[in-house]
Every structure is written in C-alpha cells, then in structure tokens.
Design an enzyme around this catalytic site. Structure first.
Site, PDB file in Angstrom:
ATOM      1  N   ALA A 783       0.851  -1.192   0.000  1.00 55.56           N
ATOM      2  CA  ALA A 783       0.000   0.000   0.000  1.00 55.56           C
ATOM      3  C   ALA A 783       0.884   1.239   0.000  1.00 55.56           C
ATOM      4  O   ALA A 783       1.574   1.512   0.990  1.00 55.56           O
ATOM      5  CB  ALA A 783      -0.915   0.001   1.221  1.00 55.56           C
ATOM      6  N   PRO A 784       0.882   2.006  -1.081  1.00 56.43           N
ATOM      7  CA  PRO A 784       1.725   3.203  -1.140  1.00 56.43           C
ATOM      8  C   PRO A 784       1.013   4.427  -0.575  1.00 56.43           C
ATOM      9  O   PRO A 784      -0.219   4.535  -0.617  1.00 56.43           O
ATOM     10  CB  PRO A 784       1.956   3.373  -2.645  1.00 56.43           C
ATOM     11  CG  PRO A 784       0.672   2.890  -3.255  1.00 56.43           C
ATOM     12  CD  PRO A 784       0.198   1.757  -2.375  1.00 56.43           C
ATOM     13  N   PHE A 802      -3.196   8.091  -0.797  1.00 53.51           N
ATOM     14  CA  PHE A 802      -3.054   6.753  -0.210  1.00 53.51           C
ATOM     15  C   PHE A 802      -3.937   5.748  -0.930  1.00 53.51           C
ATOM     16  O   PHE A 802      -5.079   6.042  -1.283  1.00 53.51           O
ATOM     17  CB  PHE A 802      -3.422   6.818   1.278  1.00 53.51           C
ATOM     18  CG  PHE A 802      -3.610   5.476   1.930  1.00 53.51           C
ATOM     19  CD1 PHE A 802      -2.552   4.572   1.981  1.00 53.51           C
ATOM     20  CD2 PHE A 802      -4.825   5.119   2.492  1.00 53.51           C
ATOM     21  CE1 PHE A 802      -2.722   3.333   2.583  1.00 53.51           C
ATOM     22  CE2 PHE A 802      -4.996   3.888   3.098  1.00 53.51           C
ATOM     23  CZ  PHE A 802      -3.947   2.986   3.143  1.00 53.51           C
ATOM     24  N   HIS A 803      -3.376   4.558  -1.158  1.00 50.84           N
ATOM     25  CA  HIS A 803      -4.123   3.430  -1.719  1.00 50.84           C
ATOM     26  C   HIS A 803      -4.007   2.270  -0.747  1.00 50.84           C
ATOM     27  O   HIS A 803      -2.928   1.718  -0.542  1.00 50.84           O
ATOM     28  CB  HIS A 803      -3.545   3.039  -3.077  1.00 50.84           C
ATOM     29  CG  HIS A 803      -4.394   2.066  -3.851  1.00 50.84           C
ATOM     30  ND1 HIS A 803      -4.890   0.907  -3.305  1.00 50.84           N
ATOM     31  CD2 HIS A 803      -4.839   2.077  -5.143  1.00 50.84           C
ATOM     32  CE1 HIS A 803      -5.587   0.239  -4.217  1.00 50.84           C
ATOM     33  NE2 HIS A 803      -5.578   0.942  -5.334  1.00 50.84           N
ATOM     34  N   SER A 804      -5.131   1.852  -0.154  1.00 53.04           N
ATOM     35  CA  SER A 804      -5.091   0.771   0.837  1.00 53.04           C
ATOM     36  C   SER A 804      -5.078  -0.587   0.152  1.00 53.04           C
ATOM     37  O   SER A 804      -5.205  -0.699  -1.076  1.00 53.04           O
ATOM     38  CB  SER A 804      -6.300   0.859   1.765  1.00 53.04           C
ATOM     39  OG  SER A 804      -7.458   0.338   1.124  1.00 53.04           O
TER      40      SER A 804
END
Length: 948
Positions: A783-784, A802-804
């Site tokens: 996750a970045p 944010f990408h979960s």
C-alpha cells in the site's frame, strides 16, 4: 611576386592566417556592433526581462541585444553573413590540416563544424519572435555541437605548442563559465532573484567571446597555409585529388542512408516490442485477473523456429518479406477490437524477433556487417527513448496512441517500408552452415547473455526516465528530474554504444562486467544522485556489451542463441511482473518484492554471455587472438568497411543527442504555476484511480484525463494506480504529461523498484516537502502513500495520497488504517486526505481514519454510496463536494472537493446550502451538470453539494 607553377600562373595567394583573422574580426563586429548600437538606442528595453527591468537589471543579455530591434538586429545579421564565408573556409582548412589516413576524427570534426555553422545561421536569422521553438532548437543544437567541436579540435591539433596552449585555455574557460551561467539562469528563471539575469548576461557574453577566441587560435596553425588561385587554361594535369574529391570519398550518402535504415528498423523493433506488454496488460487489468491473453508475451520466441533447417533456409532467403511482415504492428492502430489489435501486435513482434535474429545470423561471415546491425539494434533503442522523451514518455507509433493524441503511424510506416527496402536490398551474405567450431553448450550461454542484455535494455532503458523514477525520493529535490536529466541517461547509453564498438576487448572483460555490476547494485540500493550515477554506469555498460554479445551469438545456431535467449528474456519479464503482482499470480509470494533478485539475475545472465564470449573463438571486433575458423573476419576489406560505417552511426547518435538536448530545453518546466481561484484562497482537490492510463477501448487515456482535470479546475489531484514504469505498462510516466500540460508540480512514489501500483500527487501549489511510505502489508499487495506539505496561499497544508490494500486482506487494511491515522494525527497543520480505502462509511476502519486519533473529518458523512474513494480533511473549511462519472477512461469515478484556507476551520454540523447562495468563483463548473459532456457528468447526487 607570386610564384609560378607549371600548372598555370598564380593569380593570387592568400595566407591561411588571414582566414582566421577575418573570421574573428567579423564575428566580434557582429556581436559588439549590435551591443553598442543597442545600448545607445534601446538600453532600457534590452535590459528588461519577463520579471524585472532597470535598475534591478542593468546589463543586456546576448539574445536581447541581437534580437528583434532595429537597427542592432540588422547590424548583427550583416556581420554574421560576412562571417559565414571565412567560417566555412576555416572549417575546411582545419580538415585539410588534420586529415590523416585511417583517422576518422578529422571527418567527424568536419561534419560537426559544418552542422554547427548551419545552426548558427538558424538562430541568427530566426529570432525567438519569428519562431520561438525553432530559434531554441537551433541555439541548443549549436551549444551541444560546441562540445564535440572543441574536444575534436583539441584532439586533432597539430603539434603547435602555442596554439594548443591558447586553445586549451579558451576551452577550459568556456566550459567553466557554463557552471555559473546555469546557476544564475536558474536563480532568474526559477527563483526570480532580482539582478540574477544581469550576472547571467555577463557570463553569456563571456561564452560568446571565448567561443570566437577558441576558433581564433587557428591563426597560429594556418601560418603555413596559402590559398592559391591559378589560371590553368586547360584540363587537369592529374595532380592529387582536390579537397572536394576528398570530401566526396569521405562521406557517402549511400552509406549514410544504410546506417539510417538500420537504425530506423531498430527503432521500429523496439517501438513494436515495447507496445506488446502494454496491450497484454490491458486484459488482466480490465478482466481483474488472468485472462489467457497473457500467453501473447511468448510472441518473442519465434526464433526457435530457426532450429529447422528448411524453415531457416526459407527465412534467410526471404528476409525482406519477414521484415515487411513485422511492420504489421504499425498498422495495428487501425484495429478497433482490443483482442484483434493485440493479436496483430503479437504477430508483428514474432516476425520482428524472427527477422532480426535471421538477419544477425545471415551476416555472420562478415563481422563488420554484424557490428553494423548490432549498432542499428542498439541505437534504435536510443532513438525510441528519444522519441518517448520528446512525446512525454509515449511512443508516437504505438498502436495504443490515437492520431489525435499524438500518433505518427502513417509517417512511421512509410519510413519503415523505405528502411526495409534499403536495408535488405543486398542478397544474404552468409551460408546456412556453422560459422565456427565451438564447444557444445556455449551457444546456450550466449543465449543467456542475449536474454540478460535485451531484458536490461527493455526493463531499465527503454525510457530515459525509468531509472530516475527508481531513485526519486520526494521534495525537496535531492536527485535528478525526468526533465532535463533524462538527457544524461541517453548520453550514457550513447557513450556506451560507441565504447562497445571502439573498445570491444575492454568492455568484454570481467573488469568491465564488475563495473557494470557495481552500477546495478548502486542503482538498486541507493536513492537520489548516487543511485542515478549507478544507473548511468549500468546504462553505459549494457549498451557497450550488447554488440559483443550479439557478435558472439551469431557463431552458433540461431535457435539455441536468439530463440533460447528470447525465451529466457520472457522468463525475466514475467519475473519482473511477479515481484509486484505477487498477490494475483501463482507462486507470487515466493518472489514478493524481490527487485534485487531481478537485478541479480539480469547481471548473471549477462555474465554468462561474457563467459561465452571470452571462451569462444575471437574475431577482430572482440579483440584477442583469432584462429583459422575466424578467417573470414581477417580481410583488409572488412577493416576498411568497419572504418567506413562507424562514423555514420556516430553522426546519428550525435543527431539524437542534439534532439534530446533540444527537447529538454523546450520541456524545461516554468515553475510559475497559478491556482484557479486565488482570490477566494480556494483549493480544488480530487482523487482518481486512473487504471494505469489505458482506457476501455485500449487507448492511452492521458489526453482525455487532462481535459477533464482542466475543465474541473483542479488545483491538487491524487492519482492512484499510476506507476507505469514497468515493461507491462510501456515504461511510461503520466505525471510528466500532466505536470507540463496542466502546469502543476509533480510527485510520485514510492518508485517502481518498491513494488507498488503507484501513487502520485500533482499540485498547482509548491510542494515544500514530501515523504513516501510503504504501509504495513503482511499478506496482500503493498500500500503506497505520499505525505506532502504544500504552500497554499502562504499556509502550509498537508496532503496525503493513499491506496489501501484489497478487500480480501482485512488484517492488512486494519494495520494500514492505524499507520495512516497516526501519520495524519502527528501534525496539527491543515490537511486533506485523497484516498482509496475499501470500506463502507461509518463501519470498521472508517472509524480509525475519521477519528480523534487522526483528527480527520469526512467531506460528506451523508454520502453512504461509497466504497473505494474518500476525501477527508481537517483544519480547513470545506465548501463543496462532487462526484464525476468516468466515461470509459477508467473503472473509477473522479471525486472532487473544494476547501478554503486562511479561514476559521469548518465545524461539525455545517449545513448544506443551495448553489445559488455560493459565490460564482467558488462553484463547480456548470459544464458537467447532467447530461454533461463526453460521458462526464455529476452523478450520484446529479449535482455538486455545497456547504456553508
């Protein structure tokens, strides 16, 4: 009295030194004459620039002095015209003075000198007002050509100590002046420092004076020359060839066209090959899993067919047909159905690999032809990278690029057909038998070497910005930028290519392999400039070793070298995918995040090729001792042919470098970006999952996206699924395009070597600081997150992108929510979160993100119809919120919020208000009220929501 000669009477004899004197006088008169006239008539106008005038700026630049104003422009152009005659004679005399049998440097210097003189005429007579782009292209071309001209003149100088001493002094001062020149230009252009342009102007004038002084040093060399005019009254008496005849034999257009055809076919090969991964990736991307179309990556193994003698003989006898068949990839853009377009490109790639492998094999009896083909193959990659640099990381002949979005397919196809016809006009030179006696097994080692070098070329160097994205570490800038430092990548590749043919015995050593391996290790383990330097070292080595490995491979059967090599190349391509897609592919967890293993395997493969090349029989091109089996290589004609063809490839490389440098200049960012609504201190922020910039019709979607972002007046945007710097995504970078087209600062990360699907931030406001984060992901995909601070109207605002993790990994998402909540809660500054959370409003991890722990609030808690994208905020006043439909661009909508800074923060319980009470400057565009435009409209609520 002039001497007599039996060929005729000498009418006049002009000392050669007069040419240098006339050139110097006219050149200085052009610049200084324009300076004195300009200062006398238009002083205040020519010291003014786009930011400041007199008295902050008080000395004119060269461009302002010789530019558009009458009469100084006319004075300059008059004397430049007078300079041109002595200039061309000076270049010619220098060639006559330095030309030696067997030496290619004087010819190269002659070509550079002529090109440089023509470039001077270009920027002298086409001003920036006439055509700004062409003026800049000619100017950059002139400056770039100055380096090889200076170095070439010094390298070929006759033994005249006085001339050499002055020449070196002028050159040292010239290049030393570039450092403060660039520094003060950046101070002026980027930081807008008053008075910086005046200091820059002094150094600019110094460059002009030193440039002319360098050529004036020829006055010492030409003292022994005379230019004689005779009356010979009759035909020639068989004297030595004159200068024009010498030049005619030194440069042949037929050989130049041969080199250009080889390079262009290499360009087409790499263009089609790099498009295949992008088209294959479309299917698992839109099918959300393995689709079966991934098998098309094996199109490259077609050289295995050459194991059959009848097939091999048929291919060798019909190389032109197979090369023409490979051009079907340039017609694929006409195919509308994605699957059929993929099949078309797959067929083209198979034909390209088959025809290139057969071409290499067919030339094996003439090693200079193998070298020429290898140069075309390698320089073709550089040409492809230059094209992508010019087109902001897209290749203009890719089948995924529509003509209205920058596709040049028709021109590309026409040039490709002409190149095939030119390159294949001679019959096959080699027989269909073994070319050398070699131990069994070496052929497969040679194939492994080919796999390693071709994979490295594709994986790391098919785009000039790939290794830059590996080492980028956020703001403030501490390393290279894609523009302009992508030119460094191209320069390193070009230098390596020429080193590979001029010093083959050196680059084939284990010492050179160790240096290349060191570069790979530094690139993999270090960030910023140090990591980039490692990448440049690796780039030079990979390009240098490729001709040697190809020359070695042609000694064996093409199936066991090229066929096996492309098979192993495919395995490496899949390896590079597995390390990031480990959560979706069989066996993925075994190689999770092991980019270091990919790099290690690449260097081991290249090492196998080096081992084979050093143990197999040598040819003169690889250095070392030859034996009887290499007898075809040992003819004087081969050596002469080698000396003839190499300069043409060097000229092509020089032209590509000039094009790259000109592109870097034209693309250099202005850094003068303005938000859309500064009077209201408004931030319009959005979040969008862009599906790797490939839309459902399988076309590049960046133009469609940029149009929508511009019309929505976006100031800050978070982009997810945005890391395109991989083979399967075409090694692209959409943030470069958005940054330049929309006028925004760009940040992306973590980089592709960190094995995420990517996050990016684009901002109209300066990015003061940014850090990149890999959030806890014990099971699923990484996750970045980007945590950045922007300067919005004098207020520091934190922005998080944010990408979960996926729905299938609840523990990952729980840990990620806690990490991000703590990160956001650690700052009291105003903040905006642009995110992909995978949850229902009010449930589960939502209460960690929206909590006292993080300090964040939901932009619209009443919007229950959400799952992926969310916008949260704190300590800023929300004013509006909208959801915009995606059309066919991606699989996710665009969410947008408006916030005001510098005001009391919005309090919980703020009411929604009607659009009519909202100032017009703070509204969303009416353009997207249903039904909207181009498939984009406000949906879910059918209109924006506004808040008091």
């Amino acid at each position: 009295m002039a001497p007599k000669h039996r060929d005729g009477d000498v009418i006049v004899a002009i000392p050669g030194s007069y040419i240098s004197i006339l050139h110097t006088v006219f050149a200085y008169a052009a610049f200084l004459g324009a300076f004195f006239v300009g200062v006398a008539l238009h002083y205040h106008k020519i010291v003014e620039n786009e930011f400041y005038g007199y008295p902050q700026e008080w000395f004119p630049s060269v461009s302002a002095t010789i530019g558009d104003r009458y009469p100084e422009r006319s004075v300059f152009q008059l004397f430049i015209a007078l300079t041109s005659g002595p200039r061309f004679i000076l270049v010619l005399l220098w060639y006559v003075l330095t030309a030696k049998p067997g030496s290619s440097i004087p010819k190269a210097v002659l070509g550079v000198g002529i090109f440089r003189s023509l470039s001077c005429g270009g920027w002298s007579y086409i001003t920036s007002t006439d055509d700004h782009d062409w003026h800049d292209i000619f100017m950059i071309s002139y400056l770039v050509a100055t380096l090889p001209w200076t170095m070439g003149c010094i390298a070929s100088s006759p033994p005249n100590p006085k001339a050499i001493r002055y020449r070196k002094r002028c050159a040292s001062l010239f290049f030393g002046t570039l450092i403060p020149l660039i520094y003060f230009f950046i101070q002026h252009k980027v930081h807008k420092v008053p008075g910086a342009y005046t200091i820059y102007a002094f150094f600019e004038w110094a460059l002009v004076l030193l440039d002319v002084a360098f050529d004036a040093c020829t006055v010492f060399d030409f003292e022994g020359f005379e230019i004689v005019v005779k009356d010979i009254k009759g035909q020639s008496r068989n004297k030595d060839k004159n200068v024009s005849a010498t030049l005619a034999t030194g440069f042949l257009w037929t050989e130049a066209l041969d080199a250009a055809a080889d390079v262009y076919l290499g360009f087409v090969f790499w263009s089609v090959a790099t498009s295949l991964g992008l088209l294959v990736w479309y299917f698992p991307l839109w099918h959300m899993g393995l689709s079966g179309y991934e098998a098309l990556v094996m199109s490259t193994v077609s050289p295995l067919l050459l194991a059959s003698r009848p097939i091999r003989r048929f291919v060798l006898q019909n190389l032109r047909i197979f090369h023409l068949l490979s051009l079907s990839g340039l017609l694929a853009w006409l195919v509308e159905r994605p699957d059929l377009r993929l099949f078309t490109v797959g067929f083209a790639v198979s034909m390209a690999c088959l025809s290139w492998s057969a071409t290499f094999y067919s030339e094996r009896s003439q090693w200079y032809r193998v070298e020429a083909r290898a140069l075309g193959f390698g320089i073709g990659l550089i040409a492809s990278s230059v094209a992508k640099f010019a087109f902001q990381t897209n290749n203009p002949i890719w089948p995924a690029i529509k003509p209205e979005d920058g596709g040049w397919h028709k021109l590309g196809l026409l040039l490709a057909v002409l190149s095939v016809l030119r390159s294949t006009r001679h019959p096959v030179s080699g027989s269909d038998g073994p070319s050398a006696r070699s131990k069994p097994g070496f052929s497969y080692l040679a194939g492994l070497g080919l796999a390693g070098v071709i994979f490295a070329m594709h994986y790391l160097f098919s785009d000039s910005s790939t290794i830059i994205s590996w080492v980028w570490d956020g703001y403030p800038v501490r390393g290279p930028l894609a523009v302009p430092h992508g030119v460094y990548t191209l320069l390193a590749m070009s230098a390596g290519t020429m080193a590979g043919v001029f010093y083959p015995s050196l680059v084939s050593t284990w010492t050179a392999f160790g240096v290349g391996s060191l570069g790979a290790a530094v690139l993999t383990t270090r960030m910023n400039w140090l990591g980039f330097y490692g990448g440049l070292l690796l780039a030079a080595y990979v390009m240098a070793i490729s001709p040697a490995l190809i020359s070695n491979a042609v000694k064996y059967g093409p199936a066991s070298t090229f066929g096996f090599g492309f098979l192993m190349y495919n395995i490496m391509v899949l390896f590079s995918v597995w390390v990031v897609a480990y959560a979706f592919v069989p066996g993925g967890p075994l190689v999770r995040e092991r980019t270091d293993w990919v790099m290690l395997a690449t260097m081991l493969l290249i090492g196998a090729g080096v081992f084979s090349a050093n143990l197999s029989p040598k040819n003169p091109n690889l250095g070392g001792r030859s034996n009887k089996s290499s007898a075809p290589y040992n003819s004087n004609n081969a050596v002469a042919q080698q000396r003839r063809h190499r300069p043409y490839y060097a000229y092509i490389l020089l032209a590509l470098q000039v094009l790259a440098a000109s592109t870097a200049y034209l693309r250099f960012p202005a850094y003068s970006y303005t938000p859309h609504h500064p009077s209201s201190q408004l931030i319009t922020a959005g979040i969008w999952t862009i599906h790797f910039s490939i839309d459902s019709p399988m076309h590049d979607s960046r133009y469609r996206m940029s149009t929508l972002l511009r019309e929505l007046e976006i100031d800050v945007i978070g982009l997810l699924e945005s890391d395109l710097q991989r083979i399967i995504m075409g090694n692209r970078d959409v943030t470069q395009f958005f940054s330049e087209e929309l006028g925004m600062y760009a940040d992306y990360g973590p980089g592709p070597n960190k094995n995420t699907w990517g996050a990016a931030l684009l901002s109209k406001f300066p990015i003061v600081n940014s850090t990149h984060h890999l959030l806890p992901s014990p099971v699923g995909e990484l996750a970045p997150a980007i945590a950045a601070t922007i300067d919005a109207y004098g207020t520091l605002v934190d922005v998080y992108v944010f990408h979960s993790g996926q729905e299938e990994d609840p523990e990952d998402r729980r840990q990620q929510s806690e990490y991000l909540a703590d990160l956001m809660g650690s700052s009291d500054r105003p903040a905006i979160l642009l995110s992909y959370l995978v949850l229902k409003p009010g449930e589960g991890n939502y209460n960690t993100y929206v909590s006292e722990r993080s300090g964040m609030r939901d932009i619209d808690p009443s919007d229950w119809d959400r799952w992926c994208e969310y916008i949260l905020y704190k300590n800023v006043k929300r004013t509006a919120y909208a959801r915009v439909s995606r059309d066919s661009i991606t699989d996710t909508e665009l969410q947008v919020g408006k916030f005001q800074v510098g005001l009391p923060p919005h309090q919980v319980g703020g009411e929604m208000v009607e659009e009519g009470v909202v100032p017009e400057d703070m509204r969303f565009p009416a353009l997207f009220m249903p039904p909207g435009v181009r498939g984009h409209a406000y949906h879910v609520f059918d209109q924006p929501r506004y808040f008091a």
